[in-house]
Structure formats: C-alpha cells, structure tokens
Design a protein around this motif. Sequence first.
Motif, PDB file in Angstrom:
ATOM      1  N   UNK A   1     -19.889  15.484  -5.111  1.00  0.00           N
ATOM      2  CA  UNK A   1     -18.621  14.748  -5.078  1.00  0.00           C
ATOM      3  C   UNK A   1     -18.847  13.276  -4.742  1.00  0.00           C
ATOM      4  N   UNK A   2     -19.787  13.014  -3.846  1.00  0.00           N
ATOM      5  CA  UNK A   2     -20.156  11.625  -3.550  1.00  0.00           C
ATOM      6  C   UNK A   2     -20.783  10.967  -4.776  1.00  0.00           C
ATOM      7  N   UNK A   3     -21.589  11.736  -5.502  1.00  0.00           N
ATOM      8  CA  UNK A   3     -22.219  11.195  -6.712  1.00  0.00           C
ATOM      9  C   UNK A   3     -21.163  10.793  -7.737  1.00  0.00           C
ATOM     10  N   UNK A   4     -20.117  11.596  -7.882  1.00  0.00           N
ATOM     11  CA  UNK A   4     -19.033  11.236  -8.810  1.00  0.00           C
ATOM     12  C   UNK A   4     -18.409   9.898  -8.423  1.00  0.00           C
ATOM     13  N   UNK A   5     -18.164   9.704  -7.137  1.00  0.00           N
ATOM     14  CA  UNK A   5     -17.567   8.442  -6.682  1.00  0.00           C
ATOM     15  C   UNK A   5     -18.518   7.276  -6.936  1.00  0.00           C
ATOM     16  N   UNK A   6     -19.788   7.490  -6.706  1.00  0.00           N
ATOM     17  CA  UNK A   6     -20.764   6.424  -6.970  1.00  0.00           C
ATOM     18  C   UNK A   6     -20.866   6.108  -8.463  1.00  0.00           C
ATOM     19  N   UNK A   7     -20.747   7.122  -9.310  1.00  0.00           N
ATOM     20  CA  UNK A   7     -20.766   6.885 -10.752  1.00  0.00           C
ATOM     21  C   UNK A   7     -19.618   5.979 -11.167  1.00  0.00           C
ATOM     22  N   UNK A   8     -18.458   6.193 -10.583  1.00  0.00           N
ATOM     23  CA  UNK A   8     -17.299   5.351 -10.905  1.00  0.00           C
ATOM     24  C   UNK A   8     -17.554   3.889 -10.568  1.00  0.00           C
TER      25      UNK A   8
ATOM     26  N   UNK B   1     -20.588   2.561 -10.709  1.00  0.00           N
ATOM     27  CA  UNK B   1     -21.824   2.141 -11.357  1.00  0.00           C
ATOM     28  C   UNK B   1     -23.011   2.124 -10.416  1.00  0.00           C
ATOM     29  N   UNK B   2     -22.925   2.898  -9.341  1.00  0.00           N
ATOM     30  CA  UNK B   2     -23.945   2.874  -8.294  1.00  0.00           C
ATOM     31  C   UNK B   2     -24.966   3.990  -8.511  1.00  0.00           C
ATOM     32  N   UNK B   3     -25.705   3.932  -9.611  1.00  0.00           N
ATOM     33  CA  UNK B   3     -26.792   4.875  -9.857  1.00  0.00           C
ATOM     34  C   UNK B   3     -27.771   4.218 -10.817  1.00  0.00           C
ATOM     35  N   UNK B   4     -29.064   4.385 -10.556  1.00  0.00           N
ATOM     36  CA  UNK B   4     -30.105   3.849 -11.432  1.00  0.00           C
ATOM     37  C   UNK B   4     -31.019   4.996 -11.854  1.00  0.00           C
ATOM     38  N   UNK B   5     -30.795   5.663 -12.991  1.00  0.00           N
ATOM     39  CA  UNK B   5     -29.671   5.441 -13.894  1.00  0.00           C
ATOM     40  C   UNK B   5     -28.946   6.744 -14.182  1.00  0.00           C
ATOM     41  N   UNK B   6     -29.455   7.841 -13.599  1.00  0.00           N
ATOM     42  CA  UNK B   6     -28.847   9.141 -13.847  1.00  0.00           C
ATOM     43  C   UNK B   6     -29.049  10.032 -12.633  1.00  0.00           C
ATOM     44  N   UNK B   7     -27.965  10.638 -12.138  1.00  0.00           N
ATOM     45  CA  UNK B   7     -28.097  11.655 -11.092  1.00  0.00           C
ATOM     46  C   UNK B   7     -28.586  12.959 -11.712  1.00  0.00           C
ATOM     47  N   UNK B   8     -29.457  13.647 -10.977  1.00  0.00           N
ATOM     48  CA  UNK B   8     -29.903  14.981 -11.373  1.00  0.00           C
ATOM     49  C   UNK B   8     -29.808  15.881 -10.143  1.00  0.00           C
TER      50      UNK B   8
ATOM     51  N   UNK C   1     -28.735  17.568 -15.024  1.00  0.00           N
ATOM     52  CA  UNK C   1     -28.286  16.185 -14.983  1.00  0.00           C
ATOM     53  C   UNK C   1     -26.782  16.091 -14.830  1.00  0.00           C
ATOM     54  N   UNK C   2     -26.339  14.957 -14.330  1.00  0.00           N
ATOM     55  CA  UNK C   2     -24.915  14.691 -14.127  1.00  0.00           C
ATOM     56  C   UNK C   2     -24.484  13.622 -15.122  1.00  0.00           C
ATOM     57  N   UNK C   3     -23.666  14.012 -16.069  1.00  0.00           N
ATOM     58  CA  UNK C   3     -23.195  13.114 -17.118  1.00  0.00           C
ATOM     59  C   UNK C   3     -21.821  12.561 -16.742  1.00  0.00           C
ATOM     60  N   UNK C   4     -21.534  11.328 -17.201  1.00  0.00           N
ATOM     61  CA  UNK C   4     -20.215  10.757 -16.916  1.00  0.00           C
ATOM     62  C   UNK C   4     -19.106  11.638 -17.474  1.00  0.00           C
ATOM     63  N   UNK C   5     -19.396  12.350 -18.566  1.00  0.00           N
ATOM     64  CA  UNK C   5     -18.372  13.233 -19.126  1.00  0.00           C
ATOM     65  C   UNK C   5     -18.074  14.408 -18.197  1.00  0.00           C
ATOM     66  N   UNK C   6     -19.021  14.786 -17.334  1.00  0.00           N
ATOM     67  CA  UNK C   6     -18.731  15.818 -16.329  1.00  0.00           C
ATOM     68  C   UNK C   6     -17.563  15.371 -15.457  1.00  0.00           C
ATOM     69  N   UNK C   7     -17.650  14.148 -15.000  1.00  0.00           N
ATOM     70  CA  UNK C   7     -16.609  13.595 -14.142  1.00  0.00           C
ATOM     71  C   UNK C   7     -15.270  13.538 -14.876  1.00  0.00           C
ATOM     72  N   UNK C   8     -15.277  13.034 -16.109  1.00  0.00           N
ATOM     73  CA  UNK C   8     -14.028  12.921 -16.871  1.00  0.00           C
ATOM     74  C   UNK C   8     -13.359  14.280 -17.062  1.00  0.00           C
ATOM     75  N   UNK C   9     -14.168  15.283 -17.402  1.00  0.00           N
ATOM     76  CA  UNK C   9     -13.571  16.586 -17.671  1.00  0.00           C
ATOM     77  C   UNK C   9     -13.148  17.292 -16.388  1.00  0.00           C
ATOM     78  N   UNK C  10     -13.957  17.187 -15.343  1.00  0.00           N
ATOM     79  CA  UNK C  10     -13.594  17.818 -14.077  1.00  0.00           C
ATOM     80  C   UNK C  10     -12.329  17.216 -13.490  1.00  0.00           C
ATOM     81  N   UNK C  11     -12.046  15.968 -13.844  1.00  0.00           N
ATOM     82  CA  UNK C  11     -10.842  15.309 -13.322  1.00  0.00           C
ATOM     83  C   UNK C  11      -9.702  15.260 -14.342  1.00  0.00           C
ATOM     84  N   UNK C  12      -9.859  15.990 -15.441  1.00  0.00           N
ATOM     85  CA  UNK C  12      -8.759  16.141 -16.390  1.00  0.00           C
ATOM     86  C   UNK C  12      -8.420  14.896 -17.167  1.00  0.00           C
TER      87      UNK C  12
END
Length: 349
Positions: free
Chosen positions: A324-331, A333-340, A39-50
């Motif tokens: 990387x596209x999924x990260x941008x979509x998460x920002x 709110x364009x996912x229903x409701x979790x990327x895997x 799964x892709x968690x929002x915290x993945x994005x936060x940590x990968x982007x420092x």
Amino acid sequence: MSRTPAYAAASATSPLAPFAVDRRAPGPRDVQIDIAYCGVCHSDLHQARGDWGGEIFPMVPGHEIVGHVSAVGGEVTKYKVGDAVGVGCFVDSCRACPQCRAGEEQFCSGGMTLTYNGRERDTGAPTYGGYSTRIVVDQDYVLRIPDGMPLDAAAPLLCAGITTYSPLRHFGAKPGDKVAVVGLGGLGHMAVKLAAAMGCEVTVLSTSESKRKDAIALGAHDFAATGDGGVFQSHAERFDLIVDTVSAPHDYNAYLGLLKVDGTMVLLGIPGPSPLSAFPLVWRRRKLAGSLIGGIRETQEMLDFCAEHGIVSDIELIGIDAINEAYERMLKGDVRYRFVIDIASLQAG
C-alpha cells in the motif's frame, strides 16, 4: 482446489490486505507455478482503485509473475518441475481468431483473458493475479525465463519489458535510427535499455532535468528537458521513432513536430483526452500509433533478447506488507524504476 495465500483489494476504496484464493488443481495441459516474485505495475494501482471501470472485486493484482514449476499436467510437454518460468498480462485467449493464430493473442477478437481482473473462459470465475503464492496456467501461456537471468529483476519484463520491446520491433527500430523516449519511469527506463541494445541512438525527453544522469547511465546518448520550450525547436524533425510512455496529459502536437518525414510516434501511456491537430501529421507524412503488450511468441523473443544483452529492470524489492505504501509512492513517481514483491514475505506471513 488448493487454498492459496494472497493479497487483495476488497473494493476500490480498500487497502490491499491478506486474502486467500482457490487455485484449481492442474489439468492435463496446466502448469502449476510457485511464485517467487511479482512486479508491481501502474495498472495494478489503477485497477485496484477502480480508475478504469468494470473492476471485479475482491481483486488480487499482479501480472509480472516469475517462479518455478511445481507440478505439471499429464499432457504438458513444454515445461518440467523446477523450470524457471513467468506469466505476463494474460493467461488465455480464444486461440482461433486471426490474431491468435498469428501469435498476437493480446489482440484476440474475443478479448484476451487477463491474468487478474478477468474471467476464465470456461467457467466465468474471476482470475486472480500474482500477489499470491501460486498460480495455475495453461502451458501455452507460460514463458520460459532464460538461464542465469535474476528472477526478481526479470519480473517486470513480463509487462514493462514487452510493452516497450513490441513497438520497437513492430515499427522497425534498427541500428542508427534516432529514437526518442518520452518519460523515464517504469516503461521509459526499459525502452531506453532495449532501444540502445538494438543499436539505436536514444534521446530521453523528460520534464525533469533531474533525470539526466539516470538517462545516460541507462544507455541514452542524449537527454532533453522538455520544460524548456526551446527543445521543440532545437530537436525539430530529428527522430525516426518516438516511444511515448507518459500517462499524464501532454501535447501530442508538440512531440509530433520532433519526427522526421515518415516518422512514427507510438503511444504506450493512456492519458486523458488530448487535442490532436492534423497539421503536424500531414505536413511530414508522420504517423501516430498505439501499442499494447505482445503475444506469447514475441514475449519469449523479448526475454531471450534481454538475456543475450544482459538486460533486466532496475527494481526496488519490497515485502508484501509494503504494497500500500508502494502504491502511494508510485503516485508520486518515487521509485527507480519498478517495485517487485518478494513473495517469500507473503508465505512467511
């Protein structure tokens, strides 16, 4: 050591790209897992982007890991080759502090060892997560995925599921309680499903009226759009428990006014600083609390509860090349409701 294909961020400004990590050979108590989905968690994005500080690069994110056991150490008794298993947000802890002994390893006094962006307790080597084809974990930090549960939709339970299950259990949600869920995203949609399965009367509070239909379909009994300021009057002193999943800044004081006497509002999101007045707390003996994830015992309990009630996450399955596209979509709110991530796409690459 085995060279393992992965995807990593080389720095806080780099897109995720193909990488390889060295996974240790299984020790006596280790379980080797061939990863099927992550799964892709929002915290993945936060940590990968420092965003949070203290990041370790290169970083292989991912802490919602499911797959099958492919090898076990000689002292392993809990799992065998072929078992469906999962790994959540941490892979070790001190095992000796009061919290670890109580099965609350997430609050380990020495700090839990994170599944990624952490350091192994014995070697100090960086930990690498589930955007990879394989992981090796001590058997005591591995979860059993119940029979019949779809692995792809089960992956987010290892973070989003336990993050919402734990406060519902800890703060005593029970049949007939009026529970509000603030925000209907990756966490919020799981909170709705779980609270409804516990017999609670669930209301979703969202800034977007467009979420109403989804909220009801997920099991909510009611919906209120908070963009209409009148909601804070019409729903005043209504709820026993509020589960707040929102990470954007918002007014805690307004939401506290929706609690009954002795009600509790639990924060799961981590927004920036928010002014807090003592008045709404004192006036009705309310409580404002926080919650993290859960320990291994409670996470297994959550998985078994979900299997019993037919609960999994609503997901969008992606290939690793779409991360990387999924990260941008998460920002957005364009996912229903979790990327895997389908890790087969990484193996193929």
